[in-house]
Motif scaffolding. Structure first.
Motif, PDB file in Angstrom:
ATOM      1  N   LEU A 171       3.061  -1.878  -0.022  1.00 32.10           N
ATOM      2  CA  LEU A 171       3.300  -1.859  -1.177  1.00 32.10           C
ATOM      3  C   LEU A 171       3.487  -1.261  -2.859  1.00 32.10           C
ATOM      4  N   THR A 174       6.731  -1.533  -2.810  1.00 28.82           N
ATOM      5  CA  THR A 174       7.277  -4.052  -3.890  1.00 28.82           C
ATOM      6  C   THR A 174       7.338  -2.748  -4.932  1.00 28.82           C
ATOM      7  N   ASN A 175       6.051  -2.462  -5.627  1.00 28.19           N
ATOM      8  CA  ASN A 175       5.980  -1.764  -6.766  1.00 28.19           C
ATOM      9  C   ASN A 175       7.047  -1.077  -7.339  1.00 28.19           C
ATOM     10  N   PHE A 178       9.712  -3.590  -8.849  1.00 28.27           N
ATOM     11  CA  PHE A 178       9.377  -4.222  -9.771  1.00 28.27           C
ATOM     12  C   PHE A 178       9.548  -3.176 -11.192  1.00 28.27           C
ATOM     13  N   TRP A 186       7.156 -11.894  -6.025  1.00 32.07           N
ATOM     14  CA  TRP A 186       7.537 -11.173  -4.506  1.00 32.07           C
ATOM     15  C   TRP A 186       7.066 -12.245  -3.647  1.00 32.07           C
ATOM     16  N   LYS A 219      -2.165  -9.551  -3.382  1.00 26.01           N
ATOM     17  CA  LYS A 219      -2.179  -9.322  -5.309  1.00 26.01           C
ATOM     18  C   LYS A 219      -3.049  -8.538  -5.495  1.00 26.01           C
ATOM     19  N   LEU A 222      -0.343  -6.024  -7.339  1.00 24.55           N
ATOM     20  CA  LEU A 222       1.278  -6.381  -7.962  1.00 24.55           C
ATOM     21  C   LEU A 222       0.198  -6.730  -9.476  1.00 24.55           C
ATOM     22  N   LYS A 225       2.384 -10.078 -11.384  1.00 22.20           N
ATOM     23  CA  LYS A 225       3.322 -10.505 -10.987  1.00 22.20           C
ATOM     24  C   LYS A 225       2.943 -11.564 -10.248  1.00 22.20           C
ATOM     25  N   LEU A 227       2.694 -14.278  -6.660  1.00 18.78           N
ATOM     26  CA  LEU A 227       3.262 -13.826  -5.642  1.00 18.78           C
ATOM     27  C   LEU A 227       3.159 -15.301  -4.573  1.00 18.78           C
TER      28      LEU A 227
END
Length: 245
Positions: A171, A174-175, A178, A186, A219, A222, A225, A227
């Motif tokens: 995660l 993943t951030n 962004f 995502w 979630k 994020l 964002k 999901l």
């Protein structure tokens, strides 16, 4: 409906189109996908085609460098100009940004694809702890999905979505995606139900039971964002429907 008539009122041509006035694309998702990110690609005609098909969301499939390390960085920390994706096809940062800006201008959201539990060759050197993994048998080898010969990795190895170490690792990265690229969300993916797997302590793990806890953590991480989750073969569909996707 548009009707073209001549001066006498005779119909010469009739055409139809549609406009979606929903407050959110999530009301009626019309989802497409992209796979071509090579340098110099003229993306605009394709954006226009997809716009003409009334798509409102795009999944960017296999855009990333590594599943566990999506962004390729230069020595100075900047995002690389290009990188190979898993099959060895070139990904151009400039082309990726053209897709993203073109999609946004056309009213389509852009979803970056990645597995929720995959890592490729070199994962240990990149800070992934093998004890976060999912194992085929108690005390056995890591669960893996073999890749075709000549690809960038011989396999994708699977990690436990319930493991908090793995959650934080993937995660955080993943951030970082962004922060570096203007994706809207995502597209989280799985590879289906392959039977019972086990954690590093030998405890059984039913894959579908890992989905909702992982997605809820995702979630929360994020924020605003989007999901979405691809539940392959509807394995875990009910569990995912109770999560924050």
């Amino acid at each position: 409906e548009l009707t073209l008539e001549d001066e006498a009122g005779a119909v010469q041509q009739v055409a139809h189109t549609a406009v979606d006035v929903s407050s959110s694309w999530l009301k009626f998702p019309r989802y497409g996908y992209l796979t071509d990110y090579r340098d110099g690609l003229d993306t605009q005609p394709i954006i226009e085609q997809l716009k003409g098909l009334h798509l409102n969301a795009l999944q960017y499939y296999d855009w990333q460098w590594k599943h566990h390390q999506p962004l390729k960085r230069e020595a100075d920390g900047s995002l690389a100009a290009s990188w190979p994706e898993i099959a060895g096809r070139p990904v151009s940062q400039a082309t990726l940004r053209k897709w993203l800006s073109g999609a946004r201008a056309a009213g389509m959201v852009s979803m970056q694809y990645n597995l929720i539990y995959g890592a490729v060759k070199g994962y240990e050197a990149d800070g992934v702890d093998p004890r976060w993994g999912l194992f085929e048998t108690p005390g056995g080898k890591l669960w893996q999905l073999d890749m075709p010969g000549g690809w960038q990795t011989p396999a994708i190895w699977m990690f436990n979505p319930l493991n908090t170490g793995w959650q934080k690792y993937i995660l955080d990265r993943t951030n970082a995606v962004f922060a570096a690229l203007p994706f809207d969300g995502w597209h989280a993916d799985t590879i289906g139900d392959w039977g019972m797997r086990y954690d590093a302590d030998g405890k059984p793990v039913a894959i579908q039971d890992t989905f909702a806890p992982f997605l809820n953590a995702a979630k929360d991480a994020l924020g605003s964002k989007y999901l979405v989750m691809n539940v392959v073969g509807n394995k875990g569909h009910a569990e995912v429907n109770r999560s924050k996707v």
